[in-house]
Design an enzyme around this catalytic site. Sequence first.
Site, PDB file in Angstrom:
ATOM      1  N   ASP A  35      19.968  49.921 -19.746  1.00  8.75           N
ATOM      2  CA  ASP A  35      19.581  50.743 -18.716  1.00  8.75           C
ATOM      3  C   ASP A  35      18.196  51.694 -18.910  1.00  8.75           C
ATOM      4  OD1 ASP A  35      19.842  51.637 -16.170  1.00  8.75           O
ATOM      5  OD2 ASP A  35      21.434  52.919 -16.621  1.00  8.75           O
ATOM      6  N   ASN A  83      23.851  45.513  -8.381  1.00 10.96           N
ATOM      7  CA  ASN A  83      22.584  45.328  -8.133  1.00 10.96           C
ATOM      8  C   ASN A  83      22.126  44.614  -7.064  1.00 10.96           C
ATOM      9  OD1 ASN A  83      22.247  45.453 -12.125  1.00 10.96           O
ATOM     10  ND2 ASN A  83      22.209  47.173 -10.684  1.00 10.96           N
ATOM     11  N   TRP A  84      22.829  43.779  -6.502  1.00 15.66           N
ATOM     12  CA  TRP A  84      22.377  43.070  -5.512  1.00 15.66           C
ATOM     13  C   TRP A  84      21.868  43.751  -4.065  1.00 15.66           C
ATOM     14  CZ3 TRP A  84      21.055  38.134  -6.222  1.00 15.66           C
ATOM     15  CH2 TRP A  84      22.131  37.278  -7.091  1.00 15.66           C
ATOM     16  N   ARG A 203      24.680  52.212 -24.614  1.00 15.97           N
ATOM     17  CA  ARG A 203      24.274  52.341 -23.246  1.00 15.97           C
ATOM     18  C   ARG A 203      22.751  53.120 -23.608  1.00 15.97           C
ATOM     19  NH1 ARG A 203      25.978  52.782 -17.214  1.00 15.97           N
ATOM     20  NH2 ARG A 203      23.975  52.729 -16.093  1.00 15.97           N
TER      21      ARG A 203
HETATM   22  C1  IPE Z   1      24.007  48.988 -14.792  1.00 20.34           C
HETATM   23  O1  IPE Z   1      23.050  49.562 -14.902  1.00 20.34           O
HETATM   24  C2  IPE Z   1      23.941  47.332 -14.821  1.00 20.34           C
HETATM   25  C3  IPE Z   1      22.953  46.856 -15.544  1.00 20.34           C
HETATM   26  C4  IPE Z   1      22.406  47.435 -16.759  1.00 20.34           C
HETATM   27  C5  IPE Z   1      22.777  45.478 -15.402  1.00 20.34           C
HETATM   28  P1  IPE Z   1      22.625  50.275 -13.404  1.00 20.34           P
HETATM   29  O2  IPE Z   1      21.394  50.891 -13.679  1.00 20.34           O
HETATM   30  O3  IPE Z   1      22.775  49.467 -12.267  1.00 20.34           O
HETATM   31  O4  IPE Z   1      24.008  51.314 -13.356  1.00 20.34           O
HETATM   32  P2  IPE Z   1      24.153  52.835 -12.308  1.00 20.34           P
HETATM   33  O5  IPE Z   1      24.338  52.217 -10.953  1.00 20.34           O
HETATM   34  O6  IPE Z   1      23.060  53.473 -12.488  1.00 20.34           O
HETATM   35  O7  IPE Z   1      25.429  53.224 -12.811  1.00 20.34           O
HETATM   36  C1  IPE Z   2      18.305  48.319 -16.151  1.00 17.64           C
HETATM   37  O1  IPE Z   2      17.161  49.372 -15.855  1.00 17.64           O
HETATM   38  C2  IPE Z   2      18.171  46.954 -15.614  1.00 17.64           C
HETATM   39  C3  IPE Z   2      18.886  46.647 -14.501  1.00 17.64           C
HETATM   40  C4  IPE Z   2      19.833  47.207 -13.989  1.00 17.64           C
HETATM   41  C5  IPE Z   2      18.869  45.203 -13.954  1.00 17.64           C
HETATM   42  P1  IPE Z   2      17.010  50.098 -14.461  1.00 17.64           P
HETATM   43  O2  IPE Z   2      16.494  49.076 -13.408  1.00 17.64           O
HETATM   44  O3  IPE Z   2      18.550  50.277 -13.883  1.00 17.64           O
HETATM   45  O4  IPE Z   2      16.366  51.140 -14.576  1.00 17.64           O
HETATM   46  P2  IPE Z   2      16.506  52.802 -14.002  1.00 17.64           P
HETATM   47  O5  IPE Z   2      17.972  53.069 -14.380  1.00 17.64           O
HETATM   48  O6  IPE Z   2      16.494  52.500 -12.479  1.00 17.64           O
HETATM   49  O7  IPE Z   2      15.523  53.672 -14.853  1.00 17.64           O
HETATM   50 MG    MG Z   3      19.843  51.733 -14.259  1.00 21.32          MG
END
Ligand code: IPE
Ligand code: IPE
Ligand code: MG
Length: 264
Positions: A35, A83-84, A203
């Site tokens: 993340d 994430n979709w 994480r």
């Molecule tokens: C969790 O990260 C999913 C992945 C790392 C692929 P997100 O950034 O999507 O999580 P939330 O929504 O902030 O909890």
């Molecule tokens: C994790 O990084 C990658 C995915 C969830 C695909 P993020 O894209 O969630 O990055 P932040 O949390 O917005 O910084």
């Molecule tokens: Mg994130």
Amino acid sequence: MHLNSNFAGFHLPMSTLKEQIDIEKLPQHIAVIMDGNGRWAKQKGKLRVFGHTNGVKAVREVSEACAELGVKHLTLYAFSTENWNRPKEEVGALMELLLKTVRLEIKTLIKNNIRLRAIGDLDSLPKATLNELNEAMEKTAGNTRMDLILALSYSGKSELTKAIQNISKEVAEGKLDINNITEDLVSKYLYTTHIPDPELLIRTSGEKRISNFLLWQLAYSELYFTDLFWPDFNKEELYKAILDYQQRQRRFGKTGEQIQSQTA
Ligand code: IPE
Ligand code: IPE
Ligand code: MG
């Protein structure tokens, strides 16, 4: 020589972190919620996608470090079902990046005897991405050093829901007795059949939540959180996480004294 001042003012050469790891007590399975890519990019005045592209380097580092140490399973949360709901352009860029990365890394995976696997609702991935992934999984299917498991379009709740549906079907068709629904049986209906539960979950990015990841499998995992954004995570950071894990006493409901007398 790189130095780190991790231990109260002591300056130790970087290599010593790896040397401090007790190989006998290595987690068999490490799961990672990668993340912070977006925030990493934003800090640098760049677009979020720049963060995702730079996250690939960390994936490479951590995979290599785990394989070198002898970790048997590494599960990386790369894309959740939630994430979709991100902007279409970001989702498109992530799917494209996944395709390109799998294509680019296949040779390295084969060379390093790493088996690529994926868990999640893979059918919802774009055709081209899924094809590339399937090809890489087929080509590495016989590899034995480590399983690199990508969680893609993954949701822990949906994994459990599917398991409940499939188990119910067996019961309804008279193929399964309700009394035979054990924890072991439930595990077999998950995407992670035959994969041991992760002993360690990492994480990055300072968030302290599970975000619908491996809900069943994380029941007794040790959780490790770091404020670093994913693109800044590297081998040394992985060693720190493993060392932190190795200092913990895993009690599984017992008392500390019981555990001590077991290991004495
Ligand atoms: C969790 O990260 C999913 C992945 C790392 C692929 P997100 O950034 O999507 O999580 P939330 O929504 O902030 O909890
Ligand atoms: C994790 O990084 C990658 C995915 C969830 C695909 P993020 O894209 O969630 O990055 P932040 O949390 O917005 O910084
Ligand atoms: Mg994130």
